[in-house]
Design a protein around this motif. Sequence first.
Motif, short mmCIF file in Angstrom:
data_model
loop_
_atom_site.label_atom_id
_atom_site.label_comp_id
_atom_site.label_asym_id
_atom_site.label_seq_id
_atom_site.Cartn_x
_atom_site.Cartn_y
_atom_site.Cartn_z
N ALA C 300 -62.31 4.45 -36.41
CA ALA C 300 -63.19 3.50 -37.09
C ALA C 300 -64.64 3.68 -36.68
O ALA C 300 -65.56 3.29 -37.40
N LYS C 301 -64.84 4.30 -35.52
CA LYS C 301 -66.20 4.39 -34.97
C LYS C 301 -66.19 5.42 -33.85
O LYS C 301 -65.29 5.42 -33.02
N GLY C 302 -67.19 6.29 -33.83
CA GLY C 302 -67.37 7.19 -32.70
C GLY C 302 -66.60 8.49 -32.82
O GLY C 302 -66.10 8.86 -33.89
N LYS C 303 -66.51 9.21 -31.69
CA LYS C 303 -65.81 10.49 -31.68
C LYS C 303 -65.22 10.74 -30.31
O LYS C 303 -65.69 10.20 -29.30
N GLY C 304 -64.23 11.58 -30.27
CA GLY C 304 -63.56 11.86 -29.00
C GLY C 304 -62.38 12.77 -29.23
O GLY C 304 -62.37 13.56 -30.18
N TYR C 305 -61.41 12.66 -28.36
CA TYR C 305 -60.22 13.49 -28.53
C TYR C 305 -59.04 12.80 -27.89
O TYR C 305 -59.20 11.89 -27.06
N SER C 306 -57.87 13.21 -28.30
CA SER C 306 -56.64 12.72 -27.69
C SER C 306 -55.83 13.93 -27.25
O SER C 306 -55.85 14.97 -27.92
N ILE C 307 -55.16 13.80 -26.15
CA ILE C 307 -54.24 14.85 -25.71
C ILE C 307 -52.83 14.32 -25.95
O ILE C 307 -52.46 13.27 -25.43
N ILE C 308 -52.11 15.05 -26.80
CA ILE C 308 -50.77 14.60 -27.20
C ILE C 308 -49.78 15.70 -26.89
O ILE C 308 -49.94 16.84 -27.35
N ASN C 309 -48.82 15.36 -26.09
CA ASN C 309 -47.84 16.36 -25.63
C ASN C 309 -48.51 17.65 -25.18
O ASN C 309 -48.09 18.76 -25.53
N GLY C 310 -49.60 17.50 -24.44
CA GLY C 310 -50.22 18.65 -23.80
C GLY C 310 -51.23 19.41 -24.63
O GLY C 310 -51.79 20.40 -24.15
N ARG C 311 -51.47 18.99 -25.87
CA ARG C 311 -52.46 19.68 -26.69
C ARG C 311 -53.59 18.73 -27.04
O ARG C 311 -53.35 17.54 -27.28
N ARG C 312 -54.80 19.30 -27.11
CA ARG C 312 -55.97 18.47 -27.40
C ARG C 312 -56.27 18.41 -28.89
O ARG C 312 -56.27 19.44 -29.57
N TYR C 313 -56.52 17.23 -29.38
CA TYR C 313 -56.86 17.00 -30.78
C TYR C 313 -58.20 16.27 -30.83
O TYR C 313 -58.28 15.11 -30.42
N ASP C 314 -59.22 16.94 -31.35
CA ASP C 314 -60.53 16.29 -31.46
C ASP C 314 -60.61 15.46 -32.72
O ASP C 314 -60.02 15.80 -33.74
N TRP C 315 -61.37 14.40 -32.64
CA TRP C 315 -61.51 13.54 -33.82
C TRP C 315 -62.90 12.91 -33.87
O TRP C 315 -63.59 12.78 -32.87
N GLN C 316 -63.28 12.56 -35.07
CA GLN C 316 -64.54 11.82 -35.26
C GLN C 316 -64.33 10.78 -36.35
O GLN C 316 -63.23 10.68 -36.92
N GLU C 317 -65.34 10.00 -36.63
CA GLU C 317 -65.22 8.85 -37.53
C GLU C 317 -64.52 9.22 -38.83
O GLU C 317 -64.84 10.22 -39.46
N ARG C 318 -63.54 8.40 -39.18
CA ARG C 318 -62.74 8.53 -40.42
C ARG C 318 -61.61 9.55 -40.33
O ARG C 318 -60.80 9.64 -41.26
N ASP C 319 -61.55 10.31 -39.25
CA ASP C 319 -60.38 11.18 -39.10
C ASP C 319 -59.14 10.32 -38.84
O ASP C 319 -59.23 9.20 -38.34
N ILE C 320 -58.02 10.89 -39.20
CA ILE C 320 -56.73 10.21 -39.01
C ILE C 320 -55.85 11.14 -38.18
O ILE C 320 -55.86 12.36 -38.39
N PHE C 321 -55.13 10.56 -37.21
CA PHE C 321 -54.19 11.40 -36.46
C PHE C 321 -52.99 10.57 -36.07
O PHE C 321 -53.02 9.34 -36.12
#
Lengths: 373, 373, 373, 373
Positions: C300-321
């Motif tokens: 909804a706001k900002g940017k960052g990343y999530s590590i899910i089961n050992g892999r990194r997924y970058d995201w920014q506003e409006r991305d869905i994961f």
Amino acid sequence: MARHDAYREEVIGRANVGDTPELVAYYDELAKYETGALWTVANKIEPWQPKSESVPVVWRYRDLREHVLRSVDLVTPEQAGRRVIYLNNPGRREVSAAVGWLYSGLQVMHPGEVASAHCHSSSALRFIMEGRGAYTIVDGHKMTLGANDFVLTPNGTWHEHGVSEEGTPCIWQDGLDIPLVNALEAGFYAVHPDLNQAVTHPVDDSTAAWGGVALRPHGESWNKPYSPLFKYEWEPTYEALRRYAATTDGSPYDGVLMNYTNPATGGPVMATMGASMQMLRPGEKTRAHRHTGSFLYQVAKGKGYSIINGRRYDWQERDIFCVPSWAFHEHANASSRDDACLFCFNDLPVMHALKLYREEALAENDGHQPLIG
Amino acid sequence: MARHDAYREEVIGRANVGDTPELVAYYDELAKYETGALWTVANKIEPWQPKSESVPVVWRYRDLREHVLRSVDLVTPEQAGRRVIYLNNPGRREVSAAVGWLYSGLQVMHPGEVASAHCHSSSALRFIMEGRGAYTIVDGHKMTLGANDFVLTPNGTWHEHGVSEEGTPCIWQDGLDIPLVNALEAGFYAVHPDLNQAVTHPVDDSTAAWGGVALRPHGESWNKPYSPLFKYEWEPTYEALRRYAATTDGSPYDGVLMNYTNPATGGPVMATMGASMQMLRPGEKTRAHRHTGSFLYQVAKGKGYSIINGRRYDWQERDIFCVPSWAFHEHANASSRDDACLFCFNDLPVMHALKLYREEALAENDGHQPLIG
Amino acid sequence: MARHDAYREEVIGRANVGDTPELVAYYDELAKYETGALWTVANKIEPWQPKSESVPVVWRYRDLREHVLRSVDLVTPEQAGRRVIYLNNPGRREVSAAVGWLYSGLQVMHPGEVASAHCHSSSALRFIMEGRGAYTIVDGHKMTLGANDFVLTPNGTWHEHGVSEEGTPCIWQDGLDIPLVNALEAGFYAVHPDLNQAVTHPVDDSTAAWGGVALRPHGESWNKPYSPLFKYEWEPTYEALRRYAATTDGSPYDGVLMNYTNPATGGPVMATMGASMQMLRPGEKTRAHRHTGSFLYQVAKGKGYSIINGRRYDWQERDIFCVPSWAFHEHANASSRDDACLFCFNDLPVMHALKLYREEALAENDGHQPLIG
Amino acid sequence: MARHDAYREEVIGRANVGDTPELVAYYDELAKYETGALWTVANKIEPWQPKSESVPVVWRYRDLREHVLRSVDLVTPEQAGRRVIYLNNPGRREVSAAVGWLYSGLQVMHPGEVASAHCHSSSALRFIMEGRGAYTIVDGHKMTLGANDFVLTPNGTWHEHGVSEEGTPCIWQDGLDIPLVNALEAGFYAVHPDLNQAVTHPVDDSTAAWGGVALRPHGESWNKPYSPLFKYEWEPTYEALRRYAATTDGSPYDGVLMNYTNPATGGPVMATMGASMQMLRPGEKTRAHRHTGSFLYQVAKGKGYSIINGRRYDWQERDIFCVPSWAFHEHANASSRDDACLFCFNDLPVMHALKLYREEALAENDGHQPLIG
């Protein structure tokens, strides 16, 4: 001049203000505006712990039975509404309560008599003491009743009682929350427009539908705030106690105790009153505890005694006795051979709903109260 | 000789037994065994509908304020416990109740004063009337308070009040269920061992965590029988009333009324007392209804009057008035330009938990009571 | 010949039976009667712990936006029913799920467009991504919608969407439990007989009535199994997160997370899907945990990343994961200056209702997953 | 080239888009980003009503019994974990389900055999078919079992089965929600560290404590999400059906049906599976209805037939048959003299918890399905 400092306590955090002429003048001024100074009554209205206005009483059936039966000669059901001798707690006479806010009385009906149907916002229950042929009708459901059967006539239901022509004189104990409902200023009463209601369901259908073991009739919906099972029969209750007694140590304070439940919820039978049947095994003497809530017992079987706030009260079958709120109490079965069973009704559902239940065991003297006097 | 037939009614289904020498002798005999004949009291203890012992009262702030402030000169918080002028309903003086089983009083504290912490089984609430700098601490959570804020100190919590050094003299209304808890013989009281408690959480954290719109803080579990939100602030409450007023016709009896809730359950804020804020729109005059439950109002904003059981009671900001159980009542905003807001606390949770709530609209006269006398 | 011993495990208490000619003949015989030997499949159908069929995916808005907009040129709402690009999890294509049993898609409407009204037993929600003038109508209640607003169209309600003539092209994310309802073989669908429904209440009345802070409108009853508040606006939600963040440490796994609730119960917004908004504070890196339930996030706001089961997924506003069931996950805000906010919807109400929720923190490496490959 | 317009419907409000080269190119583009166009699958994933993947099946005990017994010669409990022949629905083989998401199998044990103890997040139940001496241990509570007894081994409990040395070969039906729990990706499994658990309570204590008629043992608290009563004995169940049958017309669709309940709540026995016993009176033929939820029946007594989706399925004692979701079904007792009893377990608690239960009676033909073919 009335004193205003009668409740002073020399404890930090408690009100401790002595009367002075200036203060008394101030109090008089406050009274003009329908007000008062809290510190003059704070320690009275905020006690450290409850001190019940009720006192323990045993009502002996051998004393009462003849008087109950005599009422048959003195008044008709038509004149009296119901022919009931009610139990008066010496500390609660002004509200006609047997203990706390609970009313109780012994009702008698002769074969062929029928009381008129009525409905009230009080909840009521009955516990059958003697006789054959008694019945109760609740919202068109007729229940036949025998000794030690327990029957509900909940808040808002049309109900009436009678004894069949083939029966014998019947006596039962009534239990109601009338004093509570009056205190809460919520009492309504209505006489049935036809004076008696029709029986619109098969006799004992409530027991047939809801009296199975952990079974729920698929065809029946239920969302009223009381049990759809109106009658709890003695035989399966006693059998359940015996089976439970075989596998449990029981409660140190109550022996083997089972609460009657609303089978649709697992909760108490009505919103304001609960009930239980408990077994004291041969020779069993329980330990003392105390808790909030008012309790009225009837001896369904056997004999023994209870020690309540340090005094001993002996009882035998059909006697009724009460335990006031926050009174220490312990029970003993006087027989080393037979069990004793106590029926009880109480206001525990009120205590639980309002989050006012508290319990405390007697720690000293191995849990047994020293006798007073 | 006392009469025993004072409550006779000539209605089928009601007790209607006249005294005779034989019966009176019988009654005397019954009394020996702590019993009585139900038909002598049945019509008294089973009324057709409630008749409250409380009477409507308006406590005018212009009368009381100076007396409340004067208490500061007369007693210290240490002596008095709390410096409170309590409200006495003429019909309920013996239980120190403002209406029904509800207690209320006006408390005053000066900047820098701190009351000692205590805990009781009564539930309590506060509604801030004037002053800056007041605060309440509940189980280590400190809440800062302003006018028309509503704050809880529930059953069983350690709580204390104070006014910061930078503040001004503060007055607030206390509301408690003390009379009810005493009547139910379930009152416990304790003084905090350290006299005052530590603030163990960030100031106003309860509001920060639970004061969002339909949001629940993920990090907080809650299963206590009262709201985790201890403070309800005036601004969002008034704003919510204004928004709701824009899309609703409101209640014909209450205008635009919103109940304060426990956000963890949607239910009332505490087990024994509920509270609401209602808005009477400019010129609004509601219709009369009556219901079970006792109600104590404080005028948070504006001026107007209420007609209670046929008599008119005028009120303005900060006045307090009560509506007893089953009394017809209707409200009117005296201004055609400004809204009026009434804070109210009541024992509706008790009525609902015990299934004793009933309500009835006045059918006649377009729903408006004719004035008496 | 198919093997029947593919799932053998050399662990006591697990099935460990090798194929023999005699056993294979026996298995063939069993198959004739629509039966099988449990030990041939037991270790497969009773895994030690869940292994999700879903895989983590990020759907990047910069990839999808043009394709979503292009659908406007390709199909009309009349042809398509709804003009939606749905998200396909590579492991769940056969059930059209984005993760687990949750469906999601991006819907676009142009000013003046109106979709036809329908009703289904699936529950649905919407989260607004861009545009002005969007609205949703639920059972006659019309909600106006802006970016980051969250709106419900629950199971069994008539609902439809549109964009006002004065608006701009609008895109929002749909979330539904369609795959779950299909799997449970309980999906029903109906088109509104008039194709569109009338607006029968004031616009945004649901928010006006139920969107106060811990307030319940007195005039409204509610006992449906979903929230009476249909729209959760972004501003009060973000403000609540900011206030809560000021007094909480937050969750080590989720930062500052608040669950959207049904204000009438304090519970989840619908019976099958819950939703939350969480804030990752500037620079915040959470620790890893895993739990049952499937989760779909929108930034909804900002940017960052999530590590899910050992892999990194970058995201920014409006991305869905998405985060599949029992996958370790941790989140990081890539900005040291601004907060980042994640909207999420999930099937947690299912996990809780069916008592299948479990949670486990990553104990090793200070709670952070080593990156794979 | 795969078609994308296979699910078109010529109904307003449904997707109705034919493939064009431009659209197909668009679909290919969408697929690159793990997305698709909803209108290509909308009518498939939003059916007008459920169409179950399961088919009706009768598993005849005369077919299966010898194969079940033969497994004793083929594998040991140690090798097999449990010696079970499971039931395969032709439409659900890939998930090893008997119907919907419900697993079932027939388990056999010989005297003196003991299976190892384990624990899983699936809920399980057993219904005893033949033999003497079977027992189940659940969290240290040992239950002795006879024919038509019904026993629970709920989610999260340690449990194990055996047959005493003095017993005979025993066969029972297992019922589990394994397929559901797997589908929800929430399956956990553990073998007991000691392989077998100690019996820590008196034998059959659960029945002794919780098996009374509408009675709750005072000494036992319970707040787990399943019944504290682990065993439901046949005799009181059959007796309850007989008593209920005497006062009810029963359901037009099910005859006399009672649901097994959790006596602590009145609700279903476990969170994911319910169970019932129903009696078809001599000659009774019920009417057809259909509802969501999957049902697996075992004939506890008598013989008859069911018509499911227009086909007749005959059954006799010990046969097992299933009714898929939303399939019309009606039952008939083939005897004009004896009653027939059907045990059933189902996923109704899931349907109710997720608010997906729907029901519909067959209106035509006096409620009876015409037979197909």
